[in-house]
Motif scaffolding. Sequence first.
Motif, mmCIF file in Angstrom:
data_model
loop_
_atom_site.group_PDB
_atom_site.id
_atom_site.type_symbol
_atom_site.label_atom_id
_atom_site.label_comp_id
_atom_site.label_asym_id
_atom_site.label_seq_id
_atom_site.Cartn_x
_atom_site.Cartn_y
_atom_site.Cartn_z
ATOM 1 N N THR A 51 0.858 -1.173 0.000
ATOM 2 C CA THR A 51 0.000 0.000 0.000
ATOM 3 C C THR A 51 0.897 1.226 0.000
ATOM 4 O OG1 THR A 51 -1.912 1.081 1.067
ATOM 5 C CG2 THR A 51 -0.196 0.231 2.523
ATOM 6 N N TRP A 62 -6.467 1.749 3.694
ATOM 7 C CA TRP A 62 -5.347 0.940 3.228
ATOM 8 C C TRP A 62 -5.536 -0.556 3.474
ATOM 9 C CZ3 TRP A 62 -2.573 -2.074 6.613
ATOM 10 C CH2 TRP A 62 -2.715 -1.795 7.974
ATOM 11 N N TRP A 83 -0.690 3.760 -8.245
ATOM 12 C CA TRP A 83 -0.339 4.426 -6.993
ATOM 13 C C TRP A 83 0.972 5.189 -7.102
ATOM 14 C CZ3 TRP A 83 -1.711 -0.480 -3.751
ATOM 15 C CH2 TRP A 83 -3.074 -0.439 -3.391
ATOM 16 N N THR A 130 -7.751 -1.781 0.607
ATOM 17 C CA THR A 130 -7.291 -1.561 -0.765
ATOM 18 C C THR A 130 -5.887 -2.090 -1.039
ATOM 19 O OG1 THR A 130 -6.503 0.649 -0.167
ATOM 20 C CG2 THR A 130 -8.748 0.486 -1.041
ATOM 21 N N LEU A 174 -3.415 6.142 2.316
ATOM 22 C CA LEU A 174 -4.831 5.902 2.087
ATOM 23 C C LEU A 174 -5.524 5.552 3.398
ATOM 24 C CD1 LEU A 174 -4.558 3.659 -1.115
ATOM 25 C CD2 LEU A 174 -4.878 6.145 -0.994
#
Length: 220
Positions: free
Chosen positions: A35, A64, A78, A67, A61
Amino acid sequence: MQWTVPRPFVPRPFLDRLRLRRAALRFAAHGWAVTPGARLIGRRFACGQPACPIMTCHPALASWEDTASTDPARVQAWWRHEPHSVLLVTGRRLDAIEVPAALGLRVLGTVRLNRRADACGPVAVTAAGRWMFLVAPGAPLRPELENRLDVVRHGSGSWIPAAPSRMPDGPVRWAVSPDQAQWRLPGSETVQQLMTDALGTVREPQLTVPRQLSTARRGG
């Protein structure tokens, strides 16, 4: 007369972003979920979230855990524009046991001296002196380690920064890279046994709760 061709100027953030993206993609290709983390600006981390009070390394994020991914397209996206720190999500394909440098050095020395292939796995090190042993997920800490303030298990709901992410004191590096370990993760119980055996052989520093890494929490 010898003429030299000037090298094109490449901004450091651009190079950092490429290195970080390359590392994130390699982790993802081996099934290690990543992430994006906040990026270091001066001595603090900026995640882009308005009025974020967190100055240390943390996910960029808010979602996180949901995702975090190994999907190369998502990872590419990203790191397409920003040199985010690379955070390895723990509690899925791997856990990490974070210890002080004195203990980490002793354990790694034992592994190498005794050729303990069963305990050889990737080990990440920060410039601030924290060592993170990557292990197979799931096993809780032994009581001898659980009761120490300077030992943290990163399991479900946690993460660690991975090389070449930059911290205020310097970049994260590998004492043992995933390639050197052939991307194998030793059993947590095996590594913890070596740590427990080493406790009586290292000079005890003043214990402090680690603040510069991840969530400084014990993953469940």
